[in-house]
Enzyme design. Sequence first.
Site, PDB file in Angstrom:
ATOM      1  N   TYR A  99       0.828  -1.220   0.000  1.00 30.93           N
ATOM      2  CA  TYR A  99       0.000   0.000   0.000  1.00 30.93           C
ATOM      3  C   TYR A  99       0.858   1.265   0.000  1.00 30.93           C
ATOM      4  O   TYR A  99       0.617   2.198  -0.768  1.00 30.93           O
ATOM      5  CB  TYR A  99      -0.903  -0.045   1.234  1.00 30.93           C
ATOM      6  CG  TYR A  99      -1.968   1.024   1.303  1.00 30.93           C
ATOM      7  CD1 TYR A  99      -3.100   0.972   0.490  1.00 30.93           C
ATOM      8  CD2 TYR A  99      -1.873   2.065   2.222  1.00 30.93           C
ATOM      9  CE1 TYR A  99      -4.096   1.936   0.581  1.00 30.93           C
ATOM     10  CE2 TYR A  99      -2.863   3.028   2.328  1.00 30.93           C
ATOM     11  CZ  TYR A  99      -3.971   2.964   1.508  1.00 30.93           C
ATOM     12  OH  TYR A  99      -4.954   3.921   1.598  1.00 30.93           O
TER      13      TYR A  99
ATOM     14  N   LYS B 232       0.858   4.080  -2.947  1.00 32.45           N
ATOM     15  CA  LYS B 232       0.335   5.434  -2.730  1.00 32.45           C
ATOM     16  C   LYS B 232       1.424   6.491  -2.939  1.00 32.45           C
ATOM     17  O   LYS B 232       1.140   7.598  -3.412  1.00 32.45           O
ATOM     18  CB  LYS B 232      -0.290   5.541  -1.341  1.00 32.45           C
ATOM     19  CG  LYS B 232      -1.573   4.716  -1.180  1.00 32.45           C
ATOM     20  CD  LYS B 232      -2.673   5.189  -2.133  1.00 32.45           C
ATOM     21  CE  LYS B 232      -4.010   4.532  -1.826  1.00 32.45           C
ATOM     22  NZ  LYS B 232      -5.094   5.051  -2.677  1.00 32.45           N
TER      23      LYS B 232
HETATM   24  N1  LIG Z   1     -10.387   5.036   4.866  1.00 36.47           N
HETATM   25  C1  LIG Z   1      -9.178   5.480   5.127  1.00 36.47           C
HETATM   26  O1  LIG Z   1      -8.743   5.525   6.286  1.00 36.47           O
HETATM   27  C2  LIG Z   1      -8.293   5.983   4.021  1.00 36.47           C
HETATM   28  C3  LIG Z   1      -7.149   6.698   4.393  1.00 36.47           C
HETATM   29  C4  LIG Z   1      -6.295   7.147   3.395  1.00 36.47           C
HETATM   30  C5  LIG Z   1      -6.592   6.907   2.069  1.00 36.47           C
HETATM   31  N2  LIG Z   1      -7.713   6.189   1.733  1.00 36.47           N
HETATM   32  C6  LIG Z   1      -7.950   5.960   0.306  1.00 36.47           C
HETATM   33  O2  LIG Z   1      -9.231   6.448  -0.015  1.00 36.47           O
HETATM   34  C7  LIG Z   1      -9.767   5.667  -1.087  1.00 36.47           C
HETATM   35  C8  LIG Z   1     -11.154   5.162  -0.686  1.00 36.47           C
HETATM   36  O3  LIG Z   1     -10.992   4.303   0.446  1.00 36.47           O
HETATM   37  P1  LIG Z   1     -12.216   3.861   1.366  1.00 36.47           P
HETATM   38  O4  LIG Z   1     -11.766   3.954   2.761  1.00 36.47           O
HETATM   39  O5  LIG Z   1     -13.450   4.534   0.940  1.00 36.47           O
HETATM   40  O6  LIG Z   1     -12.230   2.290   1.022  1.00 36.47           O
HETATM   41  P2  LIG Z   1     -13.397   1.341   0.540  1.00 36.47           P
HETATM   42  O7  LIG Z   1     -12.832  -0.035   0.575  1.00 36.47           O
HETATM   43  O8  LIG Z   1     -14.650   1.617   1.306  1.00 36.47           O
HETATM   44  O9  LIG Z   1     -13.628   1.802  -0.970  1.00 36.47           O
HETATM   45  C9  LIG Z   1     -12.764   1.440  -2.005  1.00 36.47           C
HETATM   46  C10 LIG Z   1     -13.619   1.047  -3.205  1.00 36.47           C
HETATM   47  O10 LIG Z   1     -12.750   0.721  -4.298  1.00 36.47           O
HETATM   48  C11 LIG Z   1     -13.355  -0.341  -4.997  1.00 36.47           C
HETATM   49  N3  LIG Z   1     -12.390  -1.077  -5.801  1.00 36.47           N
HETATM   50  C12 LIG Z   1     -11.379  -1.875  -5.377  1.00 36.47           C
HETATM   51  N4  LIG Z   1     -10.744  -2.424  -6.422  1.00 36.47           N
HETATM   52  C13 LIG Z   1     -11.355  -1.947  -7.541  1.00 36.47           C
HETATM   53  C14 LIG Z   1     -11.151  -2.151  -8.925  1.00 36.47           C
HETATM   54  N5  LIG Z   1     -10.183  -2.964  -9.388  1.00 36.47           N
HETATM   55  N6  LIG Z   1     -11.961  -1.512  -9.795  1.00 36.47           N
HETATM   56  C15 LIG Z   1     -12.945  -0.703  -9.350  1.00 36.47           C
HETATM   57  N7  LIG Z   1     -13.202  -0.482  -8.048  1.00 36.47           N
HETATM   58  C16 LIG Z   1     -12.397  -1.104  -7.152  1.00 36.47           C
HETATM   59  C17 LIG Z   1     -13.944  -1.229  -3.908  1.00 36.47           C
HETATM   60  O11 LIG Z   1     -14.940  -2.107  -4.430  1.00 36.47           O
HETATM   61  C18 LIG Z   1     -14.496  -0.196  -2.947  1.00 36.47           C
HETATM   62  O12 LIG Z   1     -15.854   0.099  -3.204  1.00 36.47           O
HETATM   63  C19 LIG Z   1      -8.772   4.551  -1.356  1.00 36.47           C
HETATM   64  O13 LIG Z   1      -7.961   4.899  -2.455  1.00 36.47           O
HETATM   65  C20 LIG Z   1      -7.960   4.508  -0.093  1.00 36.47           C
HETATM   66  O14 LIG Z   1      -6.663   3.994  -0.312  1.00 36.47           O
HETATM   67  C21 LIG Z   1      -8.563   5.719   2.676  1.00 36.47           C
END
Ligand SMILES: NC(=O)c1ccc[n+]([C@@H]2O[C@H](COP(=O)([O-])OP(=O)(O)OC[C@H]3O[C@@H](n4cnc5c(N)ncnc54)[C@H](O)[C@@H]3O)[C@@H](O)[C@H]2O)c1
Length: 260
Positions: A146, A150
């Site tokens: 990850y 990123k």
């Molecule tokens: N939640 C956190 O704490 C956090 C912190 C920093 C960054 N992020 C980033 O924010 C973004 C959203 O994260 P989140 O927390 O909402 O996670 P989440 O798992 O709820 O959402 C991620 C979505 O991406 C979709 N996905 C995964 N692989 C895919 C693919 N090959 N094609 C299409 N869709 C795909 C999943 O089905 C899911 O709906 C991500 O990029 C994550 O890395 C999240």
Amino acid sequence: MAEKWAVVTGAGSGIGAVVAGAAVKNGYRVAAWDLNREGLEALAAGIGDGCETRVCDITDEAAVEAAVAALPGAPAVLVNCAGVVRFGPLLELPLEKWELALRVNLTGTFLVGRTVARRMAAAGRGSIINIASINGIAAAPHAGGYTASKAGVVRLSEQQAMEWASLGIRVNTVAPGLIDAGMSDAIYADAEVRRVREGAVPLRRLGTSDDIADTVLFLASEQASYITGQCLTVDGGLTKSTLANLPRPAAVDAVGPDAT
Ligand SMILES: NC(=O)c1ccc[n+]([C@@H]2O[C@H](COP(=O)([O-])OP(=O)(O)OC[C@H]3O[C@@H](n4cnc5c(N)ncnc54)[C@H](O)[C@@H]3O)[C@@H](O)[C@H]2O)c1
């Protein structure tokens, strides 16, 4: 294309779903893409007419090309929010876990960006916001691939910004911190972990999906028309807090040879 379209990947869950809803409230029609069909259905039920959902694997070049071809014109905005995390110590990390993180988070962001940017270039305008993470700025142990993926998103966004500025396309990154949503739900379900993490953030709270959506919509907007190639960290100060808790004797108010 009279309507302003915003493509949001990862819109079937967590932060992406909230970004999609906020974009609709801000007057965009949203093309909501995800692998998660049920999540997309729930989104559509909540938003109604403002969005069109599509099951699309962002790592599948043909699927991405078909999804972009199905848009009625060049989208004004692209938010690359789809992402995955697979934890594990590097010494034992299976190659599949490493490759999944790189493939979805970095290659998928490249693929959707390239395909959408071709349409934006033809229109002579567009704004792309790639969602990275504070893990792309500071390493966290056992985050598997990850962290590297990123960090790659941050640099990829800068390269896109430089290559595409002359085409009228701005590209910026948002690096969310500890967000109480989506992929982190299982982490913050642990009350003690939650308390310690909240306490580590200078602003003393976890971030929300709304914090990220507000930042995304700002970067998408005309108010940000002179901003490109930037990474905006939205983390309550966490990544700037390295020196925040170091003690200094109260009596010492100057140091060095000339201290008085
Ligand atoms: N939640 C956190 O704490 C956090 C912190 C920093 C960054 N992020 C980033 O924010 C973004 C959203 O994260 P989140 O927390 O909402 O996670 P989440 O798992 O709820 O959402 C991620 C979505 O991406 C979709 N996905 C995964 N692989 C895919 C693919 N090959 N094609 C299409 N869709 C795909 C999943 O089905 C899911 O709906 C991500 O990029 C994550 O890395 C999240």
